[in-house]
Design an enzyme around this catalytic site. Structure first.
Site, PDB file in Angstrom:
ATOM      1  N   ASN A 138       0.845  -1.203   0.000  1.00  0.00           N
ATOM      2  CA  ASN A 138       0.000   0.000   0.000  1.00  0.00           C
ATOM      3  C   ASN A 138       0.876   1.248   0.000  1.00  0.00           C
ATOM      4  O   ASN A 138       1.980   1.241   0.542  1.00  0.00           O
ATOM      5  CB  ASN A 138      -0.942   0.034   1.211  1.00  0.00           C
ATOM      6  CG  ASN A 138      -2.048   1.049   1.006  1.00  0.00           C
ATOM      7  OD1 ASN A 138      -2.856   0.914   0.084  1.00  0.00           O
ATOM      8  ND2 ASN A 138      -2.077   2.097   1.812  1.00  0.00           N
ATOM      9  N   GLU A 202      -0.002   1.563  -5.138  1.00  0.00           N
ATOM     10  CA  GLU A 202      -0.353   2.704  -5.990  1.00  0.00           C
ATOM     11  C   GLU A 202       0.874   3.212  -6.753  1.00  0.00           C
ATOM     12  O   GLU A 202       0.728   3.933  -7.732  1.00  0.00           O
ATOM     13  CB  GLU A 202      -1.001   3.819  -5.170  1.00  0.00           C
ATOM     14  CG  GLU A 202      -2.459   3.562  -4.769  1.00  0.00           C
ATOM     15  CD  GLU A 202      -2.642   2.742  -3.506  1.00  0.00           C
ATOM     16  OE1 GLU A 202      -1.633   2.264  -2.939  1.00  0.00           O
ATOM     17  OE2 GLU A 202      -3.801   2.577  -3.062  1.00  0.00           O
ATOM     18  N   ASP A 251      -6.255  20.794   9.560  1.00  0.00           N
ATOM     19  CA  ASP A 251      -6.566  19.920   8.420  1.00  0.00           C
ATOM     20  C   ASP A 251      -7.121  20.733   7.247  1.00  0.00           C
ATOM     21  O   ASP A 251      -7.079  21.964   7.264  1.00  0.00           O
ATOM     22  CB  ASP A 251      -7.517  18.802   8.879  1.00  0.00           C
ATOM     23  CG  ASP A 251      -7.221  17.497   8.156  1.00  0.00           C
ATOM     24  OD1 ASP A 251      -6.957  17.548   6.941  1.00  0.00           O
ATOM     25  OD2 ASP A 251      -7.246  16.428   8.781  1.00  0.00           O
TER      26      ASP A 251
HETATM   27  C1  LIG Z   1      -1.559  15.836   1.648  1.00  0.00           C
HETATM   28  C2  LIG Z   1      -2.366  14.687   2.155  1.00  0.00           C
HETATM   29  C3  LIG Z   1      -2.292  14.322   3.481  1.00  0.00           C
HETATM   30  C4  LIG Z   1      -3.015  13.231   3.958  1.00  0.00           C
HETATM   31  N1  LIG Z   1      -2.890  12.873   5.257  1.00  0.00           N
HETATM   32  C5  LIG Z   1      -3.506  11.749   5.700  1.00  0.00           C
HETATM   33  C6  LIG Z   1      -3.308  11.296   7.041  1.00  0.00           C
HETATM   34  O1  LIG Z   1      -2.630  11.929   7.821  1.00  0.00           O
HETATM   35  N2  LIG Z   1      -3.889  10.136   7.404  1.00  0.00           N
HETATM   36  C7  LIG Z   1      -4.676   9.396   6.547  1.00  0.00           C
HETATM   37  O2  LIG Z   1      -5.141   8.335   6.940  1.00  0.00           O
HETATM   38  N3  LIG Z   1      -4.906   9.822   5.287  1.00  0.00           N
HETATM   39  C8  LIG Z   1      -4.338  10.964   4.843  1.00  0.00           C
HETATM   40  N4  LIG Z   1      -4.533  11.400   3.560  1.00  0.00           N
HETATM   41  C9  LIG Z   1      -5.467  10.664   2.686  1.00  0.00           C
HETATM   42  C10 LIG Z   1      -4.912   9.360   2.164  1.00  0.00           C
HETATM   43  O3  LIG Z   1      -3.557   9.388   1.918  1.00  0.00           O
HETATM   44  C11 LIG Z   1      -5.644   8.949   0.871  1.00  0.00           C
HETATM   45  O4  LIG Z   1      -7.011   8.902   1.120  1.00  0.00           O
HETATM   46  C12 LIG Z   1      -5.182   7.635   0.304  1.00  0.00           C
HETATM   47  O5  LIG Z   1      -5.823   7.429  -0.926  1.00  0.00           O
HETATM   48  C13 LIG Z   1      -5.497   6.451   1.203  1.00  0.00           C
HETATM   49  O6  LIG Z   1      -4.905   5.310   0.630  1.00  0.00           O
HETATM   50  P1  LIG Z   1      -5.652   3.897   0.597  1.00  0.00           P
HETATM   51  O7  LIG Z   1      -6.925   4.135  -0.190  1.00  0.00           O
HETATM   52  O8  LIG Z   1      -4.703   3.009  -0.117  1.00  0.00           O
HETATM   53  O9  LIG Z   1      -5.933   3.513   1.985  1.00  0.00           O
HETATM   54  C14 LIG Z   1      -3.848  12.506   3.068  1.00  0.00           C
HETATM   55  C15 LIG Z   1      -3.917  12.874   1.727  1.00  0.00           C
HETATM   56  C16 LIG Z   1      -3.203  13.960   1.276  1.00  0.00           C
HETATM   57  C17 LIG Z   1      -3.299  14.346  -0.156  1.00  0.00           C
END
Ligand SMILES: Cc1cc2nc3c(=O)[nH]c(=O)nc-3n(C[C@H](O)[C@H](O)[C@H](O)COP(=O)(O)O)c2cc1C
Length: 443
Positions: A138, A202, A251
């Site tokens: 992941n 990804e 956030d």
């Molecule tokens: C700049 C940025 C910061 C993020 N910070 C977090 C975070 O702190 N914790 C979290 O769970 N997701 C965070 N996200 C969202 C996830 O990275 C995003 O939804 C991702 O697609 C999740 O991956 P998955 O679908 O493989 O679980 C963030 C996204 C961005 C663009």
């Protein structure tokens, strides 16, 4: 080339360079805020370490499109195609291994952004993880609060990384190896906010975009992969037996999220280029909002496209923090289409709070046009869809953030088909190429 440096060269006219040293505490964040949504900001020297810092790289939709080498019309189909056909990355060495050391977090210019922040936050880090057999991988963005020289707390929303930690706990493991990569080309960065089926890396999805050119490298201190041409990689043990306070963090909304107990990541190694660039990302800035919202647009496009013949565009708007508001422009054929489109939009992105649907003569990325459509085509007593007591985002300060319950509002700002269409036509001034050229000279 798929590294940050090559991308920065290609967008020099959109970059402002600050030569005076700036502090990692507030000063660099203030510079990023000043040019937010417009320019990439390069700070030549962070005050304490002399490190070059860059922020706002993916701060406009156009720069993300440039990074992905696509255009707005092809974006959604390309993301869906790439998600369905990941291409395995090559594994080899790369410039991120120019320096390999144990490292200390205080040597890295991690920014403190806002008054009230509990400490310095890494906000542009992409976490890679794989399970013991390497069967599931992941890649996702996670903010990390620096606790001391060797420890950070990591915010993990229950999604794929969370699921991997739960599975590891069930097997009795006490930690999982992770890499946290910073300083990436926008096409690689977007890997962190795409959702591929559970277990799919990804990085392999974006490798489809990059024509199979993305090379990953084996970390030196942990069993994890990271982009070989990243600027900086932190190698960590994600502790399954230790939590610490995370937050309050500013956030997407620009307001403080709540404090939580979250897992600790222990730093066990650092790899970086000799003169590495530290990549910053301003919380709640345009880059944060675009990187969150834009990867959700293809699914909305797909869901809506399944019920109407043509979708012109989908905009997870910046004003709606890239997460709570969406505009969908589509070609209306039946009077009843818009409310179905609204329901499909809400189904595709459950965090959404408000959605607006407009006819295809309205550019969904031009908010003045969208507001004009609401002003001239929407009637509150007939064109409103209200869905009370439904799941919304935990990031909405007006909702019940614990239960994630709130109200969704859909606005049908399309022309009613039974009324004379002439009354909804926008007046035009005739022009031709000669006149356009002439006027452009003065523009
Ligand atoms: C700049 C940025 C910061 C993020 N910070 C977090 C975070 O702190 N914790 C979290 O769970 N997701 C965070 N996200 C969202 C996830 O990275 C995003 O939804 C991702 O697609 C999740 O991956 P998955 O679908 O493989 O679980 C963030 C996204 C961005 C663009």
């Amino acid at each position: 080339m798929s590294d940050l440096r090559s991308f920065l060269k290609s967008v020099q006219d959109e970059t402002v360079t600050i030569s005076e040293p700036l502090s990692r505490e507030f000063e660099i964040a203030a510079a990023l805020k000043k040019f937010d949504g417009e320019k990439i900001v390069v700070i030549e020297k962070e005050k304490e370490t002399g490190t070059r810092v860059v922020g706002g790289v993916s701060g406009t939709r156009d720069r993300i499109l440039k990074g992905l080498e696509t255009n707005i019309n092809d974006l959604y189909s390309s993301i869906i195609r790439a998600t369905n056909s990941p291409v395995k990355c090559k594994v080899g060495d790369g410039p991120v291994k120019e320096f390999v050391k144990k490292g200390r977090l205080s040597d890295i210019p991690v920014l403190t952004h806002f008054k009230g922040d509990p400490g310095p936050y890494i906000t542009s880090g992409i976490v890679y993880i794989k399970d013991a057999g390497g069967e599931h991988e992941n890649v996702s963005f996670h903010r990390l609060l620096v606790l001391d020289d060797k420890r950070m707390s990591i915010r993990i929303v229950p999604r794929h990384l969370y699921r991997m930690t739960q599975r590891a706990k069930e097997k009795g493991l006490r930690s999982l190896d992770v890499s946290i990569s910073l300083g990436l080309h926008p096409a690689v960065m977007i890997a962190g906010s795409l959702t591929a089926p559970f277990g799919t890396s990804e990085f392999n999805v974006v490798n489809n975009f990059l024509g199979g050119e993305l090379t990953l490298t084996e970390c030196e201190h942990v069993d994890a992969l990271a982009p070989a041409d990243a600027e900086l990689v932190l190698e960590g043990k994600l502790r399954l037996d230790e939590t610490a306070t995370e937050g309050p963090f500013v956030d997407l909304s620009g307001t403080f999220d709540v404090k939580r107990q979250q897992p600790v990541v222990e730093l066990v190694g650092v790899m970086h280029r000799e003169d590495y660039i530290y990549q910053a990302l301003l919380p709640s800035g345009s880059e944060h909002r675009l990187m969150m919202g834009l990867p959700k647009e293809p699914r909305i496009w797909e869901y809506v496209g399944a019920i109407v013949p043509h979708v012109r565009g989908v905009n997870m708007t910046l004003g709606g923090m890239g997460w709570l508001h969406c505009v969908v422009s589509f070609e209306k054929f039946r009077e009843g289409d818009p409310k179905n489109v609204l329901m499909a939009t809400f189904a595709a992105h459950p965090s959404l709070k408000h959605a607006v649907v407009v006819d295809s003569d309205i550019d969904p990325y031009n908010m003045e046009q969208v507001e004009w459509a609401i002003a001239t085509r929407f009637k509150g007593d007939e064109d409103l869809l209200l869905v009370p007591n439904v799941r919304v985002s935990s990031l909405d300060p007006a909702g019940d953030q614990e239960k994630e319950l709130g109200c969704k509002v859909g606005i049908d700002a399309t022309k009613p088909m039974f009324k004379d269409q002439e009354g909804f036509r926008r007046a035009e001034i005739p022009t031709d190429d000669r006149l356009e050229k002439l006027l452009r000279k003065y523009y």
